[in-house]
Scaffold this active site. Sequence first.
Site, PDB file in Angstrom:
ATOM      1  N   ASN A   7     -12.248  -2.306 -15.900  1.00 47.99           N
ATOM      2  CA  ASN A   7     -11.405  -1.666 -14.895  1.00 47.99           C
ATOM      3  C   ASN A   7      -9.957  -1.835 -15.351  1.00 47.99           C
ATOM      4  O   ASN A   7      -9.355  -2.889 -15.151  1.00 47.99           O
ATOM      5  CB  ASN A   7     -11.681  -2.366 -13.554  1.00 47.99           C
ATOM      6  CG  ASN A   7     -10.951  -1.741 -12.405  1.00 47.99           C
ATOM      7  OD1 ASN A   7     -10.042  -0.930 -12.601  1.00 47.99           O
ATOM      8  ND2 ASN A   7     -11.328  -2.112 -11.197  1.00 47.99           N
ATOM      9  N   HIS A 181      -8.958   5.937  -5.235  1.00 47.08           N
ATOM     10  CA  HIS A 181      -9.647   4.757  -4.681  1.00 47.08           C
ATOM     11  C   HIS A 181     -11.099   5.078  -4.329  1.00 47.08           C
ATOM     12  O   HIS A 181     -11.679   4.422  -3.449  1.00 47.08           O
ATOM     13  CB  HIS A 181      -8.966   4.254  -3.392  1.00 47.08           C
ATOM     14  CG  HIS A 181      -7.807   3.337  -3.620  1.00 47.08           C
ATOM     15  ND1 HIS A 181      -6.950   2.976  -2.600  1.00 47.08           N
ATOM     16  CD2 HIS A 181      -7.357   2.702  -4.721  1.00 47.08           C
ATOM     17  CE1 HIS A 181      -6.030   2.160  -3.072  1.00 47.08           C
ATOM     18  NE2 HIS A 181      -6.247   1.989  -4.366  1.00 47.08           N
ATOM     19  N   ASP A 284       3.935  -8.918  -1.938  1.00 47.04           N
ATOM     20  CA  ASP A 284       2.790  -9.771  -1.635  1.00 47.04           C
ATOM     21  C   ASP A 284       2.721 -10.023  -0.125  1.00 47.04           C
ATOM     22  O   ASP A 284       3.610 -10.638   0.456  1.00 47.04           O
ATOM     23  CB  ASP A 284       2.958 -11.096  -2.401  1.00 47.04           C
ATOM     24  CG  ASP A 284       1.728 -11.965  -2.288  1.00 47.04           C
ATOM     25  OD1 ASP A 284       1.252 -12.184  -1.158  1.00 47.04           O
ATOM     26  OD2 ASP A 284       1.242 -12.431  -3.334  1.00 47.04           O
ATOM     27  N   GLU A 335      -9.343  -7.528   3.653  1.00 42.12           N
ATOM     28  CA  GLU A 335     -10.366  -8.574   3.700  1.00 42.12           C
ATOM     29  C   GLU A 335      -9.838  -9.884   4.259  1.00 42.12           C
ATOM     30  O   GLU A 335     -10.571 -10.624   4.899  1.00 42.12           O
ATOM     31  CB  GLU A 335     -10.846  -8.906   2.273  1.00 42.12           C
ATOM     32  CG  GLU A 335     -11.898  -7.981   1.736  1.00 42.12           C
ATOM     33  CD  GLU A 335     -12.156  -8.285   0.273  1.00 42.12           C
ATOM     34  OE1 GLU A 335     -12.106  -9.465  -0.126  1.00 42.12           O
ATOM     35  OE2 GLU A 335     -12.389  -7.331  -0.484  1.00 42.12           O
ATOM     36  N   ASN A 336      -8.572 -10.175   3.967  1.00 46.20           N
ATOM     37  CA  ASN A 336      -8.106 -11.549   4.180  1.00 46.20           C
ATOM     38  C   ASN A 336      -7.030 -11.747   5.226  1.00 46.20           C
ATOM     39  O   ASN A 336      -6.649 -12.880   5.474  1.00 46.20           O
ATOM     40  CB  ASN A 336      -7.570 -12.106   2.850  1.00 46.20           C
ATOM     41  CG  ASN A 336      -8.664 -12.164   1.816  1.00 46.20           C
ATOM     42  OD1 ASN A 336      -9.734 -12.685   2.080  1.00 46.20           O
ATOM     43  ND2 ASN A 336      -8.401 -11.596   0.649  1.00 46.20           N
TER      44      ASN A 336
HETATM   45  P1  ADP Z   1      -5.206  -4.616  -5.979  1.00 46.89           P
HETATM   46  O1  ADP Z   1      -4.983  -3.356  -5.189  1.00 46.89           O
HETATM   47  O2  ADP Z   1      -4.170  -4.852  -7.036  1.00 46.89           O
HETATM   48  O3  ADP Z   1      -6.640  -4.846  -6.422  1.00 46.89           O
HETATM   49  P2  ADP Z   1      -5.802  -6.682  -4.018  1.00 46.89           P
HETATM   50  O4  ADP Z   1      -6.903  -5.921  -3.384  1.00 46.89           O
HETATM   51  O5  ADP Z   1      -6.120  -7.942  -4.745  1.00 46.89           O
HETATM   52  O6  ADP Z   1      -4.868  -5.786  -4.929  1.00 46.89           O
HETATM   53  O7  ADP Z   1      -4.758  -7.043  -2.834  1.00 46.89           O
HETATM   54  C1  ADP Z   1      -3.562  -7.677  -3.085  1.00 46.89           C
HETATM   55  C2  ADP Z   1      -2.860  -7.884  -1.745  1.00 46.89           C
HETATM   56  O8  ADP Z   1      -3.711  -8.652  -0.887  1.00 46.89           O
HETATM   57  C3  ADP Z   1      -1.543  -8.631  -1.868  1.00 46.89           C
HETATM   58  O9  ADP Z   1      -0.572  -8.023  -1.037  1.00 46.89           O
HETATM   59  C4  ADP Z   1      -1.904  -9.994  -1.320  1.00 46.89           C
HETATM   60  O10 ADP Z   1      -0.793 -10.636  -0.769  1.00 46.89           O
HETATM   61  C5  ADP Z   1      -2.902  -9.611  -0.251  1.00 46.89           C
HETATM   62  N1  ADP Z   1      -3.665 -10.782   0.199  1.00 46.89           N
HETATM   63  C6  ADP Z   1      -4.562 -11.508  -0.483  1.00 46.89           C
HETATM   64  N2  ADP Z   1      -4.978 -12.561   0.274  1.00 46.89           N
HETATM   65  C7  ADP Z   1      -4.298 -12.478   1.461  1.00 46.89           C
HETATM   66  C8  ADP Z   1      -4.269 -13.269   2.671  1.00 46.89           C
HETATM   67  N3  ADP Z   1      -5.017 -14.367   2.798  1.00 46.89           N
HETATM   68  N4  ADP Z   1      -3.456 -12.858   3.665  1.00 46.89           N
HETATM   69  C9  ADP Z   1      -2.679 -11.756   3.538  1.00 46.89           C
HETATM   70  N5  ADP Z   1      -2.660 -10.986   2.427  1.00 46.89           N
HETATM   71  C10 ADP Z   1      -3.461 -11.336   1.415  1.00 46.89           C
END
Ligand code: ADP
Length: 415
Positions: A7, A181, A284, A335-336
Amino acid sequence: MRVLVLNSGSSSLKFRLLDMLEGGPQGEPKPGRTLISGAVKGIGGTATLELFTEGVGAPKETQSVPDHSTAIRWVFDHLAPLSQVEAVGHRVVHGGERFSQSVVIDDAVLTEIEALSELAPLHNPASLAGIVGAREVLGSTVPMVAVFDTAFHHTLPPAARIYALPHELAARHQIRRYGFHGTAHASLVAGYAAFTGSTLEKDRLITLQLGNGCSVTAIAGGKSVETSMGFTPLEGLVMGTRSGDLDPSIVSYLAQREKVDASEVERWLNEQSGLLGVSGRTNDMRELEEAAQAHDGRAALAIELFCYRARKYVGAYLAVLGGADAIVFGGGIGENSPEIRGRICAGMEWCGLFLDVERNKATVHLPPGSAAWISQDAASLAAYVVADDEESWIARETVRWLRSSPLSSPCEGED
Ligand code: ADP
């Protein structure tokens, strides 16, 4: 069959070597063990390699990685013996009009993907370098499949697909809404179906992929009928560094006022806008949530705008679908972050969406491929979180397409 999923992003290369097994639902291949996974981050400068073997992390490595070919070779140095790689699935961002499904890669396909770089200069060259690099190392006898981010959205109806531009002009330059996406939204739908046992035929879903890039898709009967990204992945939601929707007049206005050309403004919109631009701090979301709690007004405003735009799209897609059965969150933020999910859904009780505070709060860091239900029992519009597993989905597509090609070879490990 052991499938390596590659990827390639603009400055990263994620990889995962999976054992694919027979015996999934409806005779589909299903993912078994992940043997090796990891990522090269920081391509174009000093990059780091993170590597996990059977889930156990190795110390991070650092070296200068000027381009994707170097990154690929670095990854392959850690995949010995290479004979264990029986097939490769590549995520390719843009499949244009031509690719409405995944495809087994041959020289002709490679040429066509190359030609599509014109439409996606910021995205396709990385995927292409991944394919070419993998072929250089593995040779052309290891079968490879391209899985396109745009393919899932080939079902957009005409009104969702076109812009209100002069018809001939748009046709001449292949300007339309492609949507992106796709692998992420397809894997959110698959995760929802697996979790709820739904056959999807009657379900109307709104999937929100909220990571660094963010998009939302309206899904009827398992098919994409509307999506927020358009001609490029810049349209739609507020993202980490991308503006999402804005008045197109701003581009020429800013170019004139700042005495730069339009491509420079486009770069600002892609790389310096969104959460980063509004907060003046970071893209972030974790850091922004902390900063907002510490009373940073611009961080708070960036979060407010992010959630407001997402809610506006959910409302629009409820109109598109004539109501929905579920909304599904995915991506690092989806997710988070219970906080962001809660804020997007705030004030949506009018359409039957009631989050369950405890379920929402408890749903963080789900294992990949799993899901959770975060709405109240009585909510008529349910909400779920799916830890989307794009790489497994790409591996499944790879096996599916190899099975139906003359090169097909069956999966091993019947169970
Ligand atoms: P990509 O689109 O590059 O694959 P990701 O799906 O990994 O990115 O998402 C990255 C984002 O997810 C960032 O803004 C990061 O801060 C956010 N993120 C990851 N964990 C948390 C959390 N526990 N709370 C809030 N935001 C989160």
